[in-house]
Design a protein around this motif. Sequence first.
Motif, PDB file in Angstrom:
ATOM      1  N   HIS A  79      38.214  41.743  35.276  1.00  0.00           N
ATOM      2  CA  HIS A  79      37.683  40.395  35.293  1.00  0.00           C
ATOM      3  C   HIS A  79      36.087  40.652  35.294  1.00  0.00           C
ATOM      4  N   THR A  80      35.496  41.471  35.843  1.00  0.00           N
ATOM      5  CA  THR A  80      34.206  41.975  35.793  1.00  0.00           C
ATOM      6  C   THR A  80      34.221  43.422  35.687  1.00  0.00           C
ATOM      7  N   ARG A  81      33.011  44.154  35.366  1.00  0.00           N
ATOM      8  CA  ARG A  81      33.333  45.556  35.320  1.00  0.00           C
ATOM      9  C   ARG A  81      33.210  46.257  36.463  1.00  0.00           C
ATOM     10  N   GLY A  82      32.718  45.615  37.708  1.00  0.00           N
ATOM     11  CA  GLY A  82      32.620  46.139  38.861  1.00  0.00           C
ATOM     12  C   GLY A  82      33.735  45.357  39.948  1.00  0.00           C
ATOM     13  N   HIS A  83      34.576  44.694  39.380  1.00  0.00           N
ATOM     14  CA  HIS A  83      35.684  44.048  40.359  1.00  0.00           C
ATOM     15  C   HIS A  83      36.240  45.172  41.007  1.00  0.00           C
ATOM     16  N   ALA A  84      36.614  44.720  42.472  1.00  0.00           N
ATOM     17  CA  ALA A  84      37.463  45.641  43.324  1.00  0.00           C
ATOM     18  C   ALA A  84      38.272  45.007  44.174  1.00  0.00           C
ATOM     19  N   VAL A  85      39.394  45.278  44.704  1.00  0.00           N
ATOM     20  CA  VAL A  85      40.246  44.528  45.435  1.00  0.00           C
ATOM     21  C   VAL A  85      40.356  45.526  47.145  1.00  0.00           C
ATOM     22  N   LEU A  86      40.689  44.896  47.918  1.00  0.00           N
ATOM     23  CA  LEU A  86      40.900  45.456  49.322  1.00  0.00           C
ATOM     24  C   LEU A  86      42.367  45.433  49.880  1.00  0.00           C
ATOM     25  N   LEU A  87      42.758  46.567  50.115  1.00  0.00           N
ATOM     26  CA  LEU A  87      44.113  46.489  50.671  1.00  0.00           C
ATOM     27  C   LEU A  87      44.174  47.055  52.246  1.00  0.00           C
ATOM     28  N   PHE A  88      44.539  46.265  52.906  1.00  0.00           N
ATOM     29  CA  PHE A  88      44.568  46.071  54.437  1.00  0.00           C
ATOM     30  C   PHE A  88      45.894  46.543  55.140  1.00  0.00           C
ATOM     31  N   LEU A 100      46.696  42.384  50.466  1.00  0.00           N
ATOM     32  CA  LEU A 100      45.764  42.763  49.087  1.00  0.00           C
ATOM     33  C   LEU A 100      44.876  41.498  48.968  1.00  0.00           C
ATOM     34  N   PHE A 101      43.734  41.702  49.001  1.00  0.00           N
ATOM     35  CA  PHE A 101      42.593  40.691  48.767  1.00  0.00           C
ATOM     36  C   PHE A 101      42.073  41.130  47.442  1.00  0.00           C
ATOM     37  N   SER A 102      42.745  40.072  46.364  1.00  0.00           N
ATOM     38  CA  SER A 102      42.425  40.531  44.974  1.00  0.00           C
ATOM     39  C   SER A 102      41.389  39.772  44.325  1.00  0.00           C
ATOM     40  N   GLY A 103      40.373  39.197  45.034  1.00  0.00           N
ATOM     41  CA  GLY A 103      39.390  38.319  44.268  1.00  0.00           C
ATOM     42  C   GLY A 103      40.051  37.573  43.290  1.00  0.00           C
ATOM     43  N   ASP A 104      39.422  37.517  41.999  1.00  0.00           N
ATOM     44  CA  ASP A 104      39.698  37.121  40.785  1.00  0.00           C
ATOM     45  C   ASP A 104      40.812  37.815  39.650  1.00  0.00           C
TER      46      ASP A 104
END
Length: 240
Positions: free
Chosen positions: A208-217, A222-226
């Motif tokens: 989605h962007t070059r620096g996109h990241a997700v957070l797994l808790f 899973l917090f996936s942003g866009d």
Amino acid sequence: MILYNGLMANVKRRLPNNVPGDFFVDDTCINCDTCRQLAPMVFADDGDYSFVQSQPQGETQSREAFRALLACPTSSIGTQGIQKARDVMEDFPLLLSSPVYYCGFNHRESFGANSYFIRHPEGNWMVDSPRFTPHLKKTFASWGGIKNIFLTHKDDVADANRFAEYFGAERIIHHHDAAAVPDAEHLLQGTDPISFGSEFLIIPTPGHTRGHAVLLFRNKFLFSGDHLWWSRRTGHLGAG
């Protein structure tokens, strides 16, 4: 004009496809989906805007509609019952599944993207940023403040810097999106997963962007942003 928090939904700009009644959406709507997520029986999508497809029926739908009014990033929802909105404000942050909360008060700068709060004994996390409101400041403070602010990508930074300054929180973002937060305390590198503490795993997901990241808790949330999105129309999950 219906006033909330100094902003206005203008009844003179009420969209024509709203059904008659107390709630309405005006033409400042950016069709971000916030209201449809929170009150799917009340609000619908016409392709360009959200609109009121059915006035709230009963206490549950009424409360959901007021939550949507409060969360709307553009203050495009109007009603005459503004006192009820002040009461419903106490619902936010909204518990999703312990210890994860939806912040509400979505921000226009992130096109209405959702933000989340995780209560954790090692320090609380905020994922992306809502509006910097007195209500959220007070609530987060009563819960022990914020230790880390994880930013999925450059589009959803919004008021993260204000929260970080107020709570002394450390901001986390990938270095490829660092232009949005150049003084972030943690700039992620590469594409390998990165552990933070015992229960948080950050996974870079460029696309989605070059620096996109997700957070797994806890290997559960899973917090996936866009990076991921659900289509109600097709019933399919999409990925960036």
